[in-house]
Design a protein around this motif. Structure first.
Motif, short mmCIF file in Angstrom:
data_model
loop_
_atom_site.label_atom_id
_atom_site.label_comp_id
_atom_site.label_asym_id
_atom_site.label_seq_id
_atom_site.Cartn_x
_atom_site.Cartn_y
_atom_site.Cartn_z
N ALA A 36 0.82 -1.21 0.00
CA ALA A 36 0.00 0.00 0.00
C ALA A 36 0.85 1.26 0.00
CB ALA A 36 -0.94 0.01 1.21
N ALA A 37 2.14 1.12 0.26
CA ALA A 37 3.04 2.27 0.27
C ALA A 37 3.58 2.48 -1.13
CB ALA A 37 4.16 2.07 1.27
N THR A 38 2.73 2.98 -2.01
CA THR A 38 3.11 3.11 -3.41
C THR A 38 2.78 4.49 -3.92
OG1 THR A 38 2.79 2.19 -5.62
CG2 THR A 38 0.87 2.19 -4.19
N GLY A 39 3.58 4.98 -4.86
CA GLY A 39 3.29 6.25 -5.49
C GLY A 39 2.18 6.11 -6.51
N GLY A 40 1.77 7.23 -7.06
CA GLY A 40 0.71 7.21 -8.06
C GLY A 40 -0.66 7.26 -7.42
N TYR A 41 -1.65 7.61 -8.18
CA TYR A 41 -2.97 7.85 -7.61
C TYR A 41 -4.08 7.03 -8.24
CZ TYR A 41 -0.53 11.61 -5.33
OH TYR A 41 0.37 12.31 -4.57
N HIS A 42 -4.16 6.99 -9.55
CA HIS A 42 -5.18 6.14 -10.16
C HIS A 42 -4.72 5.64 -11.51
CE1 HIS A 42 -6.25 9.70 -12.50
NE2 HIS A 42 -7.16 9.03 -13.16
N ILE A 43 -5.32 4.55 -11.90
CA ILE A 43 -4.93 3.84 -13.11
C ILE A 43 -6.17 3.63 -13.96
CG2 ILE A 43 -4.24 1.54 -13.96
CD1 ILE A 43 -2.35 1.41 -11.56
N THR A 44 -6.02 3.83 -15.27
CA THR A 44 -7.11 3.54 -16.20
C THR A 44 -6.87 2.18 -16.85
OG1 THR A 44 -7.48 5.88 -16.67
CG2 THR A 44 -8.33 4.29 -18.26
N LEU A 45 -7.86 1.33 -16.76
CA LEU A 45 -7.80 0.02 -17.40
C LEU A 45 -8.84 -0.02 -18.51
CD1 LEU A 45 -7.54 -2.26 -14.22
CD2 LEU A 45 -5.68 -1.38 -15.65
N ASP A 46 -8.38 -0.13 -19.76
CA ASP A 46 -9.33 -0.18 -20.87
C ASP A 46 -9.80 -1.62 -21.08
OD1 ASP A 46 -7.27 -1.52 -22.21
OD2 ASP A 46 -6.78 0.16 -23.54
N GLU A 47 -10.60 -1.82 -22.12
CA GLU A 47 -11.20 -3.14 -22.36
C GLU A 47 -10.14 -4.22 -22.52
OE1 GLU A 47 -14.39 -5.27 -25.46
OE2 GLU A 47 -13.74 -3.20 -25.77
N ARG A 48 -9.04 -3.89 -23.20
CA ARG A 48 -7.98 -4.88 -23.42
C ARG A 48 -7.29 -5.25 -22.12
NH1 ARG A 48 -4.70 -1.86 -28.07
NH2 ARG A 48 -4.99 -0.21 -26.53
N ALA A 49 -7.04 -4.26 -21.27
CA ALA A 49 -6.39 -4.54 -19.99
C ALA A 49 -7.31 -5.34 -19.07
CB ALA A 49 -5.99 -3.23 -19.32
N LEU A 50 -8.59 -5.00 -19.05
CA LEU A 50 -9.54 -5.74 -18.22
C LEU A 50 -9.69 -7.18 -18.69
CD1 LEU A 50 -12.28 -3.00 -17.77
CD2 LEU A 50 -10.78 -3.89 -15.99
N SER A 51 -9.71 -7.39 -20.01
CA SER A 51 -9.80 -8.74 -20.55
C SER A 51 -8.57 -9.55 -20.17
CB SER A 51 -9.95 -8.68 -22.07
OG SER A 51 -9.98 -9.97 -22.63
N ALA A 52 -7.40 -8.92 -20.23
CA ALA A 52 -6.17 -9.60 -19.84
C ALA A 52 -6.20 -9.96 -18.36
CB ALA A 52 -4.96 -8.71 -20.15
N LEU A 53 -6.70 -9.03 -17.56
CA LEU A 53 -6.74 -9.26 -16.11
C LEU A 53 -7.66 -10.43 -15.76
CD1 LEU A 53 -5.37 -8.05 -13.65
CD2 LEU A 53 -7.33 -6.51 -13.39
N GLU A 54 -8.74 -10.57 -16.51
CA GLU A 54 -9.66 -11.69 -16.27
C GLU A 54 -8.98 -13.04 -16.47
OE1 GLU A 54 -12.90 -10.93 -18.90
OE2 GLU A 54 -14.01 -9.73 -17.43
#
Length: 412
Positions: A36-54
């Motif tokens: 949880a101790a990480t930089g950055g604030y938010h990430i956008t996951l498009d359809e291709r990234a979400l499909s890969a994550l599945e």
């Protein structure tokens, strides 16, 4: 097959989760002691990234992610402003988008959970070598080496593993220093709440000054209506903003400042460049503890320049290969797609349909094309910002933005 992943960022954890799910022996090492101790604030996951994550995580992890993510289809169309806050144009219609914005901490926490006891925190990798039979070994600053059948560098822009493979850095400064922060919508004046609205926007001015304002609301705009699964860090409508200036001695000195001092210096810089005061409210009213600075780094946009090493039993993915400025919003998604691609190829090895070297070779070929695509998109915005820092570019920006604003008013 024993796979050692160096780096517990988004790409490394996604790969570790997928390998564990498919029954591989996997260990993911990261120098952080808390995911949880990480930089950055938010990430956008498009359809291709979400499909890969599945393909990488269990369905329950995906449900918790969507319950903690902000659906872009529920936002208004993105907008482009000038430094006076005048509307210049709109982005594409998002009503059909399946993309999701999620807190980086939330995503990293979920992926770490999916990796389970294969995640080893607090371990710093110092390098890599090979045994007498050519098998790779990962070296640590604080313990004995660990052998593997395959080593994957997922250790980010300044990757130890990719540097070893390439014989030097795999990216370079892109010419921009970025500054980011978080501002609650409720902390803004009613007028700015109306102007910014439930959407993201981008404002640009002369001399390379730009301000991205991203809207994130994982509660009101949840991608999946399942409050019992929600674990988002952001709990109300929030603007995650990023200020950008060309790299110089002056902007480099800002990187030494922290919190309120950095916030004040940013505001002063924008004011000197003629930005309207109300356009800076999102910076002025930010949580000062959230304000941070970082350098934009970028790999080559040419696919042939990415992963420029002979295929073997050591490879890399994500920013270690195709470090991407945040101006495309696709870097983390590409790392997840890298992970899914490598998992698919390694599964073919365990099925006996290909060799490890052939699998890695096919993975790297696809990754080069993927990295080139997102880098080309990201660098278009970087070059646009830098172009306004020339004498001609500054003059053109000053002259054309009022014209574009007038045209936008006529179209409304």
């Amino acid at each position: 097959m024993r796979v050692v992943v160096v780096g517990g960022g988004i790409g490394g954890l996604a790969l570790g989760a997928g390998l564990r799910r498919r029954g591989f022996e996997v260990a993911v090492f990261d120098r952080d002691t808390d995911v949880a101790a990480t930089g950055g604030y938010h990430i956008t996951l498009d359809e291709r990234a979400l499909s890969a994550l599945e393909n990488l995580v269990e369905p329950e992890i995906m449900r918790r992610l969507l319950a903690s993510g902000s659906a872009l289809r529920l936002r208004e169309r993105d907008v482009l402003w000038d430094r006076r806050g005048r509307l210049l144009g709109y982005g594409p219609d998002l009503s059909g988008s399946s993309s999701v914005d999620v807190d980086r901490i939330t995503l990293r926490t979920l992926l770490a959970e999916a990796v389970g006891d294969g995640l080893r925190l607090g371990r710093t990798v110092s390098g890599i070598d090979h045994d007498d039979h050519g098998a790779p070994r990962v070296l640590f600053t604080d313990g004995p080496s660990i052998p593997a059948d395959l080593v994957v560098g997922a250790d980010g822009t300044h990757s130890v593993i990719a540097r070893h493979l390439a014989g030097g850095p795999t990216s370079r400064p892109a010419g921009i220093i970025g500054f980011s922060g978080r501002t609650s919508l409720t902390d803004l004046s009613p007028a700015e709440q109306r102007r910014l609205g439930p959407r993201s926007g981008f404002a640009i001015g002369p001399r390379g000054a730009a301000l991205y304002i991203g809207f994130l609301d994982p509660v009101g705009n949840a991608a999946l209506d399942a409050p019992e699964l929600r674990m988002s860090v952001t709990t109300g409508p929030t603007y995650i903003w990023g200020a950008m200036f060309p790299e110089s001695a002056a902007t480099e000195s800002l990187r030494e400042l922290r919190d309120g001092q950095l916030q004040a210096a940013l505001l002063a810089r924008f004011r000197r460049q003629g930005w309207a005061e109300h356009t800076l409210e999102v910076v002025a009213r930010a949580d000062s503890r959230s304000v941070a600075a970082f350098r934009f780094n970028a790999a080559s946009t040419r696919a042939a320049d990415l992963a420029p090493w002979p295929t073997g039993r050591v490879t890399a993915l994500g920013d270690a290969v195709h470090a991407t400025p945040p101006t495309a919003g696709m870097g983390a998604g590409a790392a997840i797609r890298d992970a899914a691609s490598l998992l698919e190829q390694l599964s073919a090895v365990t099925d006996g349909t290909t060799t490890l070297t052939e699998a890695v070779n096919r993975f790297e070929a696809g990754m080069r094309l993927r990295g080139s695509e997102i880098l080309t998109l990201a660098m278009k915005t970087v070059r646009w910002i830098l172009a306004t820092d020339t004498t001609l570019g500054a003059a053109a920006t000053t002259v054309t933005t009022p014209i574009l604003a007038a045209a936008a008013r006529l179209r409304r």
